[in-house]
Design a protein around this motif. Sequence first.
Motif, short mmCIF file in Angstrom:
data_model
loop_
_atom_site.label_atom_id
_atom_site.label_comp_id
_atom_site.label_asym_id
_atom_site.label_seq_id
_atom_site.Cartn_x
_atom_site.Cartn_y
_atom_site.Cartn_z
N LEU A 150 0.75 -1.24 0.01
CA LEU A 150 -0.12 0.24 0.20
C LEU A 150 1.11 1.19 0.09
CD1 LEU A 150 -2.68 -1.94 0.70
CD2 LEU A 150 -3.31 0.33 2.01
N GLY A 151 2.07 1.28 0.67
CA GLY A 151 2.70 2.54 0.81
C GLY A 151 3.29 2.56 -0.67
N ALA A 152 3.70 1.58 -1.41
CA ALA A 152 4.16 1.59 -2.46
C ALA A 152 3.22 2.16 -3.40
CB ALA A 152 4.95 0.35 -3.07
N ALA A 153 2.09 1.36 -3.65
CA ALA A 153 1.15 1.84 -4.57
C ALA A 153 0.49 3.21 -4.44
CB ALA A 153 -0.06 0.91 -4.21
N ALA A 154 0.47 3.82 -3.02
CA ALA A 154 0.03 5.06 -2.93
C ALA A 154 1.05 6.13 -3.29
CB ALA A 154 0.13 5.29 -1.24
N SER A 155 2.27 5.80 -3.57
CA SER A 155 3.15 6.65 -4.21
C SER A 155 3.38 6.28 -5.86
CB SER A 155 4.57 6.76 -3.55
OG SER A 155 4.43 7.18 -2.32
N GLY A 156 2.71 5.50 -6.40
CA GLY A 156 2.98 5.00 -7.72
C GLY A 156 4.20 4.11 -7.94
N GLY A 157 4.62 3.52 -6.81
CA GLY A 157 5.73 2.59 -6.81
C GLY A 157 5.39 1.23 -7.09
N GLU A 158 6.57 0.62 -7.26
CA GLU A 158 6.39 -0.85 -7.59
C GLU A 158 6.03 -1.68 -6.35
OE1 GLU A 158 6.49 -4.12 -9.94
OE2 GLU A 158 7.56 -2.24 -10.87
N THR A 159 4.90 -2.40 -6.44
CA THR A 159 4.56 -3.01 -5.14
C THR A 159 4.99 -4.22 -4.86
OG1 THR A 159 2.57 -4.11 -6.21
CG2 THR A 159 2.14 -1.96 -5.21
N ALA A 160 5.47 -5.01 -5.77
CA ALA A 160 6.04 -6.57 -5.65
C ALA A 160 7.40 -6.48 -4.85
CB ALA A 160 6.27 -7.24 -6.98
N VAL A 161 8.04 -5.41 -5.05
CA VAL A 161 9.38 -5.58 -4.48
C VAL A 161 9.06 -5.13 -2.79
CG1 VAL A 161 9.91 -3.33 -5.18
CG2 VAL A 161 11.83 -4.68 -4.27
N TRP A 162 8.23 -4.06 -2.72
CA TRP A 162 7.94 -3.61 -1.15
C TRP A 162 7.02 -4.59 -0.39
CZ3 TRP A 162 10.97 -0.38 0.58
CH2 TRP A 162 11.59 0.63 -0.10
N ARG A 163 6.34 -5.47 -1.20
CA ARG A 163 5.52 -6.52 -0.66
C ARG A 163 6.55 -7.62 0.01
NH1 ARG A 163 0.60 -8.73 -0.63
NH2 ARG A 163 -0.24 -7.31 -2.31
N ARG A 164 7.60 -7.96 -0.72
CA ARG A 164 8.42 -8.81 -0.35
C ARG A 164 9.24 -8.18 1.02
NH1 ARG A 164 9.29 -9.81 -5.69
NH2 ARG A 164 10.97 -8.53 -6.14
N VAL A 165 9.75 -6.90 0.82
CA VAL A 165 10.45 -6.46 2.01
C VAL A 165 9.43 -6.53 3.46
CG1 VAL A 165 11.32 -4.22 3.05
CG2 VAL A 165 11.66 -4.79 0.59
N GLY A 166 8.22 -6.18 3.14
CA GLY A 166 7.03 -6.22 4.23
C GLY A 166 6.87 -7.89 4.53
N ALA A 167 6.82 -8.74 3.70
CA ALA A 167 6.85 -10.08 4.25
C ALA A 167 7.91 -10.54 5.18
CB ALA A 167 7.02 -11.08 3.10
N ARG A 168 9.04 -10.07 4.72
CA ARG A 168 10.50 -10.49 5.65
C ARG A 168 10.37 -9.74 6.80
NH1 ARG A 168 14.14 -10.94 0.16
NH2 ARG A 168 12.95 -12.62 -0.67
N LEU A 169 9.94 -8.43 6.89
CA LEU A 169 9.85 -7.53 8.05
C LEU A 169 8.94 -8.22 8.92
CD1 LEU A 169 10.82 -5.17 9.64
CD2 LEU A 169 9.02 -3.70 8.45
#
Lengths: 292, 292
Positions: free
Chosen positions: B184-203
């Motif tokens: 959501l943070g990525a999508a809100a800024s027009g960023g790439e969601t997949a990579v940030w989703r992975r960061v989130g999963a690991r966090l």
Amino acid sequence: MTQTAGSDLTRRVEDAIRRHIAGRCAPPRLGRAIEDAMLAGGSRVRPRFALGVALACGDDRPSLSDAAAAAIECLHAASLVHDDLPCFDDAAIRRGRPSIHVAHGEALAVLTGDALIVMAFQVLADVGDIAAERLPCMLAALSASAGVPRGLVSGQAMECEETADLDAYHAAKTGALFEAAGALGAAASGGETAVWRRVGARLGAAYQVADDIHDALGLGGEGKPTGQDGLHERPNAVSSSGMDGAVTLLRRHLDDAIDAIPGGDDADSLRALIREQTGRFLPAELAAQISA
Amino acid sequence: MTQTAGSDLTRRVEDAIRRHIAGRCAPPRLGRAIEDAMLAGGSRVRPRFALGVALACGDDRPSLSDAAAAAIECLHAASLVHDDLPCFDDAAIRRGRPSIHVAHGEALAVLTGDALIVMAFQVLADVGDIAAERLPCMLAALSASAGVPRGLVSGQAMECEETADLDAYHAAKTGALFEAAGALGAAASGGETAVWRRVGARLGAAYQVADDIHDALGLGGEGKPTGQDGLHERPNAVSSSGMDGAVTLLRRHLDDAIDAIPGGDDADSLRALIREQTGRFLPAELAAQISA
């Protein structure tokens, strides 16, 4: 609406619901409870209305119309599951079968309601890319009808207040979801939401009075326990206006709903659908008074 | 991230939450319970992460970034209120204060959770018109993280199954919302969601192990009852791998999360934020091992 068209609508609603919950009924125990809550009968009056409105508005994106109908039913089913919990109505029976907390335990009943609230929004997300410009309006209508300060949850919460205004209570507890059904059905087809929201509000008011009459007469048509309003000291149109007053009120709300429907041949089917649906919830004698 | 930037982030998260719940805390008794659940402390680690990701992606629509953060926190708060209910953890204390069902009664606690689940979607709807093309992705991520078959509700439901896979349980119970925060943070800024989703999963995986350690050590940092995992026979990384194994696992997950963050100066602040946040949940000695 012809008999065939009515049964087509019913089939389409059922198909839409089954399609959108498919693959989501997990883990196993929760999944069975969700299926019980969604697939064990129910009038489907709200999704039928949503779909009827979508058809009256042209139904140019059938997947969106279907999602509107399924999402509305998810919220309705969620509210029934949570309303039946021991901390609210403590109802053992729903639609002639054990209620969800009786059949599956209280923990799974809480989670079934939670899952179905969320599923309403998953259903919208399923079609989010089909007509993205229609999504903001659908999301706003769906979420407002479910939440606070004027949706389903607020209505239920008014039962926890010392005093409640009957109109505000009915508007939140019943009207909000009918309004949303009108708005979502219209928005799904690119129609005007405000006018259909008003139709929904009036239909919801009619339906609430029909439900009050149903409860006061001790009818078990939908298989839920009756006399719940008196038992829980909830505001009820029959206790406040008497049976004759309630029937007059129901008729007025129904006429208002039908009068609010914009013209057009497609809308004729919807008018017939509304009279037919409302009649279903009353004994024959009262239904005849209503449709006369 | 400097101290100032960190406290700016905190203030922005709090402002976003207060702005989006304003006008929605009604009727009065439910409203007070909602405020208690949302405004009485909490680590805010998920919305801070969501906002940190939005900033790393450019934060070109600050209202959308704020909504992403507030929506994530609504879901987290809802899950705590329902998890504490008598039919689940029966927890009397949360964040050092009476839990919602103890302070406000079980009925209002059920409704508080319901209202907050819905509110997450109302918050998205609040900004639905700002960048409508980003909404479908945000709605999909938010709803999937909360519901079935792999979101928060599924995770809680795994506690009702006879057996549960530890990884699947943690992924649903904790990982899903961290993934959504990244997406959501990525999508809100027009960023790439997949990579940030992975960061989130690991966090999320790191955070879950930190929480398990916290529970096993009987720490009361967030004011919730400890020893709950053993008490409820829930899967826990310390009981399955021992304390040393859990600390090693936490460090590995945290390194994985930080390694998964895409390059850039903005992301340096996020790396620092993540180390700092994770350290907060452990005693100093363990925190030092983690950040070494």
